[in-house]
Design an enzyme around this catalytic site. Structure first.
Site, PDB file in Angstrom:
ATOM      1  N   PHE A 175       5.968   0.478   5.065  1.00  0.00           N
ATOM      2  CA  PHE A 175       6.252  -0.847   4.786  1.00  0.00           C
ATOM      3  C   PHE A 175       7.434  -1.115   3.768  1.00  0.00           C
ATOM      4  CE2 PHE A 175       4.333  -0.225   0.953  1.00  0.00           C
ATOM      5  CZ  PHE A 175       4.656  -1.345  -0.186  1.00  0.00           C
ATOM      6  N   TYR A 176       7.969  -0.246   3.292  1.00  0.00           N
ATOM      7  CA  TYR A 176       9.240  -0.490   2.375  1.00  0.00           C
ATOM      8  C   TYR A 176      10.348  -1.262   3.121  1.00  0.00           C
ATOM      9  CZ  TYR A 176       7.616   3.211  -0.936  1.00  0.00           C
ATOM     10  OH  TYR A 176       6.900   3.828  -1.925  1.00  0.00           O
ATOM     11  N   VAL A 177      10.724  -2.259   2.624  1.00  0.00           N
ATOM     12  CA  VAL A 177      11.364  -3.184   3.175  1.00  0.00           C
ATOM     13  C   VAL A 177      11.202  -3.727   4.713  1.00  0.00           C
ATOM     14  CG1 VAL A 177      14.051  -3.993   3.322  1.00  0.00           C
ATOM     15  CG2 VAL A 177      13.443  -1.825   1.909  1.00  0.00           C
ATOM     16  N   ASP A 178       9.874  -3.827   4.805  1.00  0.00           N
ATOM     17  CA  ASP A 178       9.341  -3.918   5.942  1.00  0.00           C
ATOM     18  C   ASP A 178       9.620  -3.211   7.297  1.00  0.00           C
ATOM     19  OD1 ASP A 178       8.167  -6.473   4.934  1.00  0.00           O
ATOM     20  OD2 ASP A 178       9.660  -7.557   5.274  1.00  0.00           O
ATOM     21  N   GLY A 179       9.663  -1.982   6.835  1.00  0.00           N
ATOM     22  CA  GLY A 179      10.166  -0.881   7.963  1.00  0.00           C
ATOM     23  C   GLY A 179      11.755  -0.700   7.790  1.00  0.00           C
TER      24      GLY A 179
END
Length: 358
Positions: free
Chosen positions: A56-60
Site C-alpha cells: 500500500f505504500y504510495v497506493d502501490g
C-alpha cells in the site's frame, strides 16, 4: 557495508536496509522517480542489498517504481514487501491476514514489482480475526510454491510471534525469520518483550522509524518542519523527549558526526541483530545515513543516551532483576554464574541491560 545472516536462513543482508516508503509523490510528499533512482544507486554503491516496501505504500506506487528501477538487476537485491493493509475499500476481504487477502495481495505485488518471487514477505500488522495457524499455513504454501523465499512479521506482540514460530517448527512450516518494529532511542518499548524474544528465536530486527521521522536529526529543536506520523506527534509531547534529542546532538558534536548518524549507531549497538531501515527523500540525507556504519559510540556515550531516555523495563522485568530476587532465585553466589545466554560474567540477566550494581 557489512552483512548479517538473516536468522537461521543463511541469506546475507546488509547492515542497513533501504526503505521505499518515500519512493513516489502521490501522497503529497516523497521523492520523484529520478531522485528515487539515484537513492537506489547510492545505496547499492555503498554495498546495500535489502529493499523494504509494502503493497500500500504510495497506493502501490512504491512497488511499481521499484519494478521499473530494478530491471536488469533484480537478483542483486533482497526484495521485501508486505500485505495486510486494505487494498480496496469496497471489498471487505481486501484487508487482513487471511488466505484470500494474502493471495490477492501477493499476486498484485508480484505484478507491480515485475518479478516472480518475493525474497522476504512481511505480515504487516496484527490481525486478531485470523488464527495464527491459518496465517502460518498459507505463508508456507506460498513458500513451497516458490513465490516467497522467506517470511517475516511486523507490528505483532512478542507472545504471538513466539506462538507462530513454535507452531511452524512443530508442523514443519516456514517460520518468521525477520521482525520489523518501530524502534529508536525515543521509542524503546520493544526492549521489554520483542527484542528478548527475537534474540531467543534468532530473529533479526529491522527497525522502522529509526530517526523518528526526522526528530532525531535535531531539526525540530530549532523549529524545523516536516511530516509527522500519529506516533511521532505523540512523541513530541512526551516528557523529556527533547532532552534525549539534545543529548544526541551533543554526542554528535563531540565525535564530529551528525545526530542522524549517532541515532543509527545507537540502534546498531543494541544486543542481537538490529538493522535500521533508512528512509530518505534527498540524496544528501541518504549519504549522511550511510555514514553511520563508520560511527562507534563509546560505552560512556551509550550510557548517557540510555540514562537521558529514562526508560524502564517495568514489571516483571524490574522485579526479577532486584538484588533480593536475584539472590533468592539464583542463589547468593549469582554473580559467579556465567551463561552465554545472558550477560557473561555479570550473572543472570533476563533483559537487555545488566543487573543493577550493588
Amino acid at each position: 557495508m557489512k552483512y548479517e545472516i538473516l536468522g537461521k536462513t543463511g541469506l546475507r543482508v546488509s547492515e542497513l536496509a533501504l526503505g521505499a516508503l518515500t519512493f513516489g509523490e502521490d501522497w503529497g510528499w516523497g521523492a520523484p522517480k529520478e531522485t528515487s533512482a539515484r537513492l537506489l544507486d547510492l545505496y547499492a554503491e555503498a554495498g546495500g542489498n535489502f529493499i523494504d516496501t509494502a503493497n500500500f505504500y504510495v497506493d502501490g506506487g512504491s512497488e511499481r517504481m521499484l519494478g521499473e528501477l530494478l530491471k536488469g538487476r533484480r537478483e542483486r537485491f533482497i526484495l521485501a514487501t508486505k500485505y495486510t493493509v486494505e487494498s480496496d475499500p469496497t471489498d471487505v476481504n481486501s484487508a487482513g491476514n487471511h488466505k484470500k487477502s494474502l493471495v490477492a495481495s501477493l499476486e498484485a505485488s508480484l505484478r507491480r514489482l515485475q518479478t516472480d518471487h518475493i525474497d522476504l514477505f512481511w505480515v504487516h500488522a496484527h490481525d486478531v480475526l485470523t488464527p495464527v495457524s491459518e496465517i502460518m499455513r498459507i505463508l508456507d504454501d506460498q513458500v513451497r510454491a516458490g513465490k516467497i523465499g522467506h517470511v517475516g512479521v511486523s507490528n505483532w506482540p512478542a507472545w504471538e510471534v513466539a506462538q507462530a514460530n513454535t507452531l511452524a517448527e512443530l508442523r514443519g512450516w516456514s517460520p518468521f525469520v525477520g521482525l520489523e518494529i518501530r524502534y529508536n532511542v525515543l521509542t524503546r518499548d520493544a526492549e521489554r518483550e520483542l527484542l528478548p524474544m527475537a534474540r531467543a528465536f534468532d530473529i533479526p530486527v529491522f527497525a522502522w522509524g529509526a530517526l523518528a521521522e526526522g526528530r532525531l536529526t535535531g531539526k525540530y529543536l530549532t523549529g524545523g518542519a516536516g511530516r509527522l506520523s500519529v506516533i511521532e506527534a505523540e512523541e513530541h509531547t512526551k516528557a523529556g523527549s527533547d532532552d534525549v534529542v539534545r543529548e544526541v546532538v551533543r554526542i554528535a558534536e563531540e565525535g564530529g558526526w551528525t545526530p542522524a548518524q549517532v541515532s543509527l549507531a545507537w540502534l546498531r549497538s543494541r544486543p542481537g541483530v538490529v538493522i535500521p531501515i533508512l528512509g530518505a527523500t534527498k540524496e544528501h540525507q541518504l549519504v549522511d545515513n550511510l555514514g553511520a556504519v563508520d560511527v562507534t559510540l563509546s560505552a560512556e556515550q551509550l550510557a548517557r543516551l540510555e540514562a537521558t531516555s529514562d526508560f524502564t523495563l517495568g514489571y516483571p522485568h524490574d522485579m526479577v532483576r532486584q538484588e533480593v530476587t536475584l539472590s533468592k532465585v539464583y542463589g547468593s553466589r549469582w554473580r559467579e554464574i556465567a551463561d552465554h545466554r545472558t550477560t557473561v560474567g555479570r550473572g543472570v540477566n533476563d533483559g537487555l541491560v545488566p543487573p543493577p550494581a550493588v
